[in-house]
Design an enzyme around this catalytic site. Structure first.
Site, PDB file in Angstrom:
ATOM      1  CD  GLN A 201      -2.865  -1.373   0.242  1.00 46.81           C
ATOM      2  OE1 GLN A 201      -3.628  -0.429   0.083  1.00 46.81           O
ATOM      3  NE2 GLN A 201      -2.915  -2.476  -0.513  1.00 46.81           N
ATOM      4  CB  ALA A 242     -11.555   0.969   3.202  1.00 47.98           C
ATOM      5  CG  HIS A 243      -7.344   0.396   0.220  1.00 49.87           C
ATOM      6  ND1 HIS A 243      -6.395  -0.493  -0.209  1.00 49.87           N
ATOM      7  CD2 HIS A 243      -8.536  -0.218   0.028  1.00 49.87           C
ATOM      8  CE1 HIS A 243      -7.000  -1.578  -0.643  1.00 49.87           C
ATOM      9  NE2 HIS A 243      -8.275  -1.441  -0.511  1.00 49.87           N
ATOM     10  CG  ASN A 244      -7.649   2.890  -3.152  1.00 48.30           C
ATOM     11  OD1 ASN A 244      -6.551   3.383  -2.904  1.00 48.30           O
ATOM     12  ND2 ASN A 244      -7.785   1.627  -3.488  1.00 48.30           N
TER      13      ASN A 244
END
Lengths: 342, 342, 342
Positions: A201, A242-244
């Site tokens: 990541q 969460a990511h993005n």
């Protein structure tokens, strides 16, 4: 403290009746206030009841002069007493909860390559890593962590134990409460016959200006680019982002809500407590996802959704009401079947 | 950095077309990539659209050579571009997010009776208590806590602010994100006329190898034995694991899920976000508990459950669809009753 | 350790059969216990099966003397083996998880104006701010934060990384697990055309005596007065308590539950895991809000509620059962419509 009824009148752009020199040491709800307290009255209809209150100074709406004629303390009549009360709270706050002083505590560990403005505060046992930047007037509280190459914006405030992982950006005037984590790895794996290999990541988290993040939240870094929280968005405690994920400006995201990977949330949206949004969803501007609601498909701008699987609010409430009648519906069906010999 | 298109070709076991010396400084999604970026194309059908992309180097599936003939950068044709991309990300990660160096920061507090391998890193303001063991190549980040008699396995990584309470065991190559707590007391009381007396929690937590734990998770120690997380299981942020829980190998447990006391989860199971599992439940191997689902009884291996009270997925989706028709069903019933004079 | 079968007999006010000098080093479930372990048998009906167990010492109910005649270890026959076992665990705990010693670790940062009792423990890298009070026998663990003017009561225990923000009060014998945050700002804004202005949060949090707070919980300070957790209430991990909430005495609040602003919870209530209570709600004494239940209106004393929107338990279970029959009900309706030509 140095706040008097006279100061309140000026602050509220209101008209003072009574003793301008009354000193106020705190603020309280009207029914609990004593002589040292500032209080406010929002609803003119409650003015007769308020006349017996014991607050040292009362902010009241214009037009209640007569109803409050027996009130013993000072009164400031103003257009928006609630707003004036908030302005007064800000002054009180400066006394009750002062900003920590400029400078770096001797127990803090600050990398020589970090750039910390002299006006910033770095608290005891805080750690600021290589190439990090702490801007003008920022407060990095006790035991905070500011990772390599991160930026803490002007006048941002990190309460004790906040962790900003490497490469993340915290905008000006952001407030991060104790234990919040910004920039933990996104949850990304490639899975082959049940063995999960971690996908690095390498992105970051960007909080734009005036974002507030609640205690013990976790906001993951993007896989490649940036997880983004738009300017003015306020996030409550224990929220997972969460990511993005990309969240718009001026959103409200209430406690324990969770937003899964790559979802986008429009400006002005409200995600209420314990709501959960699936990954790769689009939530439109000004949409409202009510408490405990689950969202598995896109939400149009302005829609208000509710339910374990979110439905438009009116429909959801109708379904909810009919659920209570389901036993009765079942009995009726049985009766009909008997009648028809089915 | 020192990653070139030629390096990528070797890594991907692929065929390079174009300039092997192109330097890559980062990775990006294909539509956002610029000349300094590595990108990948997974779907051959998208190759014509990809030809106009500006990535410095593109990982592409074999068979797209013709469709990509106008692509300006270097291309590596390979069997599994997505997997090769992940391998490249790992190399990039080593540069962008390097491991901290071996050795103990002078501000860390390490008990003389702790056994810390010289290759391990103990970060600033970390605390390592009596008789703790930190194995070869492990990273104990800034402000981490490693309790009395705990063990941190080979090459495990504890991000800043992780707390390992006394007597717990962290396997090799585990990754624990910031703020995770391992080994807090289980929630156990004997209650008599509403007075709750604490039952001492004397067990421990064992994380087997290659477990990953998200930011601000809380994993309780067992009352007597061990709360166990099986090898290769990956846990997302803000997850709660109660005492005596035993989780199998290679499970995925997504953000904000909660698993109550003494429940066991089989190998390869997936517990999705905000799901909740009652205590003393058995979840079979490879079962899937979907997001926000509540589980109050045992789940067979391979079952996929969904709903506020979990049902088999197909049934749950049918119920969900019929809920939307409940108002219509209710109206129809009324009509029938009128028709039949009931 | 120095716990023998004879000690156990005294502790349990029971009758010992066998060797009083057997030494016990740990406790274990009966089926896992070995010669060094203390175990207990709760159910007399299981005594025949227990006779083959290998525990060094067994706590057994009176009346099982005959059934256990072949048991090889020491047996203590007593009225309530489970309770006696808990008492023994407390002794074991003192050996296995000893209290940290009195005194302040040299790496702790304690303000000269803080008042720390000499019998209290202040752990490494802890921070105790101006005018804070740490009472007799309290333990402030490693890396804890005790804010300005806060009070940590007699014999309270703060595990590592607990943050008490300024002005909060922790009662005697409270236990706070790692990462818990007490006194973060309440989530309060005035919103005008989607711009949210922070309302200062000037109140505090008060934990009465014997409260336990789980790992990574977040408990917000009141806007003006106090967020209150009543004596003897036990809170599990990752729970969110919003500003102005008032919780009664001896409540149980299980993991990941959330209680929104200004809600009050009566004495002895149980709020189960992942439950969510809206703001400004009243939950009566001894009410039970079951797991994952959402509460949007007041709850009477003693009521037991369940469901995504909480209903009385019996009704909720009936609705739940009928949901499974909804497809069948829908088919029947279609059949009836056809029959009646509707």
């Amino acid at each position: 403290m140095n706040l008097t009824a006279g100061d309140i009148a000026k602050l509220a752009e209101g008209d003072l009746r009574g003793d301008a020199s009354v000193r106020l040491f705190a603020a309280a709800p009207l029914d609990k206030a004593c002589e040292a307290d500032l209080a406010f009255l929002a609803d003119p209809a409650m003015a007769p009841a308020a006349a017996a209150a014991r607050a040292g100074c009362l902010l009241a709406p214009r037009g209640t002069e007569e109803a409050l004629k027996d009130f013993r303390g000072a009164v400031v009549f103003t257009k928006n007493p609630r707003y004036a009360f908030m302005l007064a709270l800000r002054l009180l706050e400066k006394e009750l909860r002062p900003q920590p002083p400029a400078g770096t505590h001797p127990s803090a560990i600050v990398s020589p390559s970090a750039k910390v403005e002299p006006s910033a505060h770095i608290g005891p046992c805080a750690v600021v890593e290589d190439d990090a930047v702490v801007a003008y007037g920022a407060v990095v509280g006790a035991q905070c962590y500011v990772g390599r190459g991160s930026r803490v914006g002007r006048a941002a405030r990190l309460y004790p134990g906040v962790r900003i992982m490497d490469g993340c950006e915290i905008g000006a005037e952001c407030i991060l409460h104790a234990g919040a984590v910004i920039g933990s790895d996104g949850y990304g794996y490639t899975s082959d016959r049940n063995v999960h290999e971690k996908i690095p990541q390498l992105g970051k988290v960007v909080l734009e200006d005036r974002v507030e993040i609640g205690a013990n939240c976790a906001i993951d870094r993007a896989a490649l680019e940036a997880t983004l929280i738009g300017a003015g968005t306020k996030i409550d405690n224990l929220v997972h982002i969460a990511h993005n994920v990309r969240i718009g400006k001026n959103c409200l995201i209430i406690a324990q809500a969770g937003i899964a990977g790559s979802t986008t949330v429009g400006d002005g949206a409200i995600i209420a407590g314990q709501a959960g949004i699936s990954d790769h969803i689009k939530i439109g501007d000004n949409a409202v996802v009510m408490a405990k609601t689950g969202i598995m498909s896109d939400v149009e701008p302005g829609q208000v959704l509710f339910g374990h699987v979110g439905r438009p609010r009116v429909q959801a409430m109708k379904v909810e009401a009919l659920l209570s009648r389901l036993p009765e519906m079942h009995r009726t069906l049985s009766k009909i079947k008997r009648r028809l010999g089915i």
